[in-house]
Scaffold this motif. Sequence first.
Motif, PDB file in Angstrom:
ATOM      1  N   UNK A 239       0.836  -1.202   0.000  1.00  0.00           N
ATOM      2  CA  UNK A 239       0.000   0.000   0.000  1.00  0.00           C
ATOM      3  C   UNK A 239       0.872   1.254   0.000  1.00  0.00           C
ATOM      4  N   UNK A 240       0.406   2.283  -0.720  1.00  0.00           N
ATOM      5  CA  UNK A 240       1.103   3.568  -0.711  1.00  0.00           C
ATOM      6  C   UNK A 240       0.954   4.212   0.664  1.00  0.00           C
ATOM      7  N   UNK A 241       1.962   4.963   1.065  1.00  0.00           N
ATOM      8  CA  UNK A 241       1.990   5.630   2.365  1.00  0.00           C
ATOM      9  C   UNK A 241       2.101   7.125   2.134  1.00  0.00           C
ATOM     10  N   UNK A 242       1.193   7.900   2.716  1.00  0.00           N
ATOM     11  CA  UNK A 242       1.248   9.359   2.602  1.00  0.00           C
ATOM     12  C   UNK A 242       2.292   9.916   3.548  1.00  0.00           C
ATOM     13  N   UNK A 243       2.618  11.203   3.370  1.00  0.00           N
ATOM     14  CA  UNK A 243       3.553  11.862   4.286  1.00  0.00           C
ATOM     15  C   UNK A 243       2.990  11.847   5.709  1.00  0.00           C
ATOM     16  N   UNK A 244       1.690  12.050   5.847  1.00  0.00           N
ATOM     17  CA  UNK A 244       1.067  12.045   7.172  1.00  0.00           C
ATOM     18  C   UNK A 244       1.247  10.681   7.836  1.00  0.00           C
ATOM     19  N   UNK A 245       0.958   9.623   7.084  1.00  0.00           N
ATOM     20  CA  UNK A 245       1.117   8.280   7.638  1.00  0.00           C
ATOM     21  C   UNK A 245       2.590   8.006   7.980  1.00  0.00           C
ATOM     22  N   UNK A 314       6.092   3.616   0.629  1.00  0.00           N
ATOM     23  CA  UNK A 314       5.339   2.437   1.037  1.00  0.00           C
ATOM     24  C   UNK A 314       5.773   2.052   2.443  1.00  0.00           C
ATOM     25  N   UNK A 315       5.171   0.992   2.973  1.00  0.00           N
ATOM     26  CA  UNK A 315       5.556   0.516   4.302  1.00  0.00           C
ATOM     27  C   UNK A 315       7.022   0.085   4.338  1.00  0.00           C
ATOM     28  N   UNK A 316       7.575  -0.313   3.203  1.00  0.00           N
ATOM     29  CA  UNK A 316       8.999  -0.668   3.170  1.00  0.00           C
ATOM     30  C   UNK A 316       9.868   0.526   3.548  1.00  0.00           C
ATOM     31  N   UNK A 317       9.443   1.733   3.144  1.00  0.00           N
ATOM     32  CA  UNK A 317      10.200   2.933   3.489  1.00  0.00           C
ATOM     33  C   UNK A 317      10.088   3.238   4.977  1.00  0.00           C
ATOM     34  N   UNK A 318       8.898   3.025   5.537  1.00  0.00           N
ATOM     35  CA  UNK A 318       8.717   3.221   6.979  1.00  0.00           C
ATOM     36  C   UNK A 318       9.642   2.275   7.747  1.00  0.00           C
ATOM     37  N   UNK A 319       9.655   1.010   7.365  1.00  0.00           N
ATOM     38  CA  UNK A 319      10.474   0.011   8.042  1.00  0.00           C
ATOM     39  C   UNK A 319      11.953   0.372   7.964  1.00  0.00           C
ATOM     40  N   UNK A 320      12.412   0.693   6.751  1.00  0.00           N
ATOM     41  CA  UNK A 320      13.831   1.010   6.581  1.00  0.00           C
ATOM     42  C   UNK A 320      14.212   2.259   7.379  1.00  0.00           C
ATOM     43  N   UNK A 447       6.983  23.260   0.407  1.00  0.00           N
ATOM     44  CA  UNK A 447       6.919  22.380   1.576  1.00  0.00           C
ATOM     45  C   UNK A 447       5.791  21.368   1.441  1.00  0.00           C
ATOM     46  N   UNK A 448       5.029  21.423   0.333  1.00  0.00           N
ATOM     47  CA  UNK A 448       3.813  20.619   0.232  1.00  0.00           C
ATOM     48  C   UNK A 448       4.032  19.107   0.329  1.00  0.00           C
ATOM     49  N   UNK A 449       5.158  18.538  -0.158  1.00  0.00           N
ATOM     50  CA  UNK A 449       5.265  17.081  -0.018  1.00  0.00           C
ATOM     51  C   UNK A 449       5.218  16.619   1.443  1.00  0.00           C
ATOM     52  N   UNK A 450       5.719  17.466   2.357  1.00  0.00           N
ATOM     53  CA  UNK A 450       5.765  17.100   3.770  1.00  0.00           C
ATOM     54  C   UNK A 450       4.385  17.224   4.427  1.00  0.00           C
ATOM     55  N   UNK A 451       3.419  17.868   3.728  1.00  0.00           N
ATOM     56  CA  UNK A 451       2.058  18.018   4.236  1.00  0.00           C
ATOM     57  C   UNK A 451       1.111  16.955   3.682  1.00  0.00           C
ATOM     58  N   UNK A 452       1.550  16.150   2.740  1.00  0.00           N
ATOM     59  CA  UNK A 452       0.655  15.243   2.025  1.00  0.00           C
ATOM     60  C   UNK A 452      -0.172  14.400   2.988  1.00  0.00           C
ATOM     61  N   UNK A 453      -1.494  14.396   2.778  1.00  0.00           N
ATOM     62  CA  UNK A 453      -2.396  13.628   3.622  1.00  0.00           C
ATOM     63  C   UNK A 453      -2.844  14.363   4.866  1.00  0.00           C
ATOM     64  N   UNK A 454      -2.361  15.599   5.086  1.00  0.00           N
ATOM     65  CA  UNK A 454      -2.745  16.368   6.260  1.00  0.00           C
ATOM     66  C   UNK A 454      -3.912  17.271   5.933  1.00  0.00           C
ATOM     67  N   UNK A 455      -4.411  18.019   6.930  1.00  0.00           N
ATOM     68  CA  UNK A 455      -5.495  18.961   6.699  1.00  0.00           C
ATOM     69  C   UNK A 455      -5.072  20.058   5.726  1.00  0.00           C
ATOM     70  N   UNK A 456      -3.804  20.486   5.799  1.00  0.00           N
ATOM     71  CA  UNK A 456      -3.314  21.486   4.839  1.00  0.00           C
ATOM     72  C   UNK A 456      -3.403  20.956   3.430  1.00  0.00           C
ATOM     73  N   UNK A 457      -3.044  19.680   3.246  1.00  0.00           N
ATOM     74  CA  UNK A 457      -3.059  19.065   1.921  1.00  0.00           C
ATOM     75  C   UNK A 457      -4.468  19.044   1.340  1.00  0.00           C
ATOM     76  N   UNK A 458      -5.487  18.913   2.192  1.00  0.00           N
ATOM     77  CA  UNK A 458      -6.865  18.854   1.714  1.00  0.00           C
ATOM     78  C   UNK A 458      -7.490  20.210   1.567  1.00  0.00           C
ATOM     79  N   UNK A 459      -6.824  21.246   2.073  1.00  0.00           N
ATOM     80  CA  UNK A 459      -7.410  22.582   2.018  1.00  0.00           C
ATOM     81  C   UNK A 459      -7.415  23.126   0.610  1.00  0.00           C
TER      82      UNK A 459
END
Length: 459
Positions: A239-245, A314-320, A447-459
């Motif tokens: 599964x894809x992972x957002x910046x927020x996740x 992805x979750x692989x990036x979180x793990x690493x 700075x938007x990539x670091x906001x992906x999946x956040x409230x700012x990203x949806x604004x």
Amino acid sequence: MDIVLVPGMWLGGWAWYAVAPLLEAAGHRPHPVTLPGMERGDVDRSATLADAVAAVVAQIDACDGPVVLVGHSAACGVASLAVDARPDRVARAIYVAGFPATDGQPLVRGYEPVDGVVPLPAWSQFDDADVRDLGEGGMAALTGAAVPTPWGIVGDAARFAGDERRYDVPVTAIATEYSSADLREWIAAGAPQVQEFTRIRDLTFVDIPTGHWPMLTRPDDLAEAILAQPPIGTGRIRAAVSAKRFHEAPGLEEWRVLYWGAYAFYATGSFAEAARFTAAIGDISAAVGHEPDVDVRPRGVTVRTFTRSDGGLSESDVDLAQRVSAVARELGLRSDPTQVQQVGIAVAEAPDADSRPFWAAAFGYDELGLTDAVDRHRRGPHLSFQPLESGRSGRGRMHVDVSVPREIAEARVQAAVAAGGRVADASHAPMWWTLASPDNHGVDIAAWPDFEGSDHDRA
């Protein structure tokens, strides 16, 4: 395994250019098909639906064993008719953003032929969901590459031969501009165009939330979904992972999501110390089965991790990243998120121009997707190509993108203004600011990539 790829309306086999190499890299043999009458240039466009099916069947027959057959959009109907013709040669059919044919009905409705073809409509005729992730540059590129579709292919009535074995062929339906939940509702409600699904004995649903052309907008995710389907894979998709996740995962406080991935910087006292840390990262990479980019300098090590070729996580990036952070703490290394950034160059071009091949050749880069060119070794800044805005006098046709952590973006803007620049557009802050240099060249502090999946990203 042989994987036959059939593109939909207005597209040739070229449309799979970002997907096919990923399938090949995984050890398979992709076969992109250009349907008859869909070649570029001045060609005969009197092809019929029977001609299109025959072309796909010929490609299936040319393969040594059973194939995975992938159809896109209206070509899902073509693919389903090919399954009917060769049920013993298709190990799985995958229908992307489309449905199998309905017996006695044309593949599409709502289009009128113009001199025997269906040209690509104006973009205003498409829903927002259709063009999601395509962007203005993608629309311009697709407009330039599109070819008119022979009316005979999409307007002829589909006729199945009546071989019930086609229902034994496993099918995966990949939902893109609509969801698999939507598709299930249409099936349950008895919508005529999706009732063929009800007869398929082994049916899997997969979601890739994007627009109608996932091979162009999310090629990595589409390739991964194809590779995950049996008999190629086990059915498991990362599964894809957002910046927020990513940021919510424990132990990743020093990481920042910028263009092309997640980054962390660790200060070191010597090259030997940096090398020891890098060796430990190598051990982590082997254990996780995921390879980061590592920049090693005597005074610091920068680590970047990503999964998709566009930098998606992805979750692989979180793990690493968690393991890298843990080892850095064990070694007593100090992290400094303010030291990471990524630079890109955006080139504006006239609507009828295609300068990307020139820039890619001049830089020695590879073209990626519809609007980018990248260093295959990931050393230099990425290039992106955008339509030139009319009436924008006095500005250069190129600007620089600087992707930085969100906590330092505003300070970077203030520093640039103090150095003689000006804020040309702050309407998207804190996602990004557009600055102009004293001689009116543009710089976006992003700075938007670091906001992906956040409230700012949806604004």
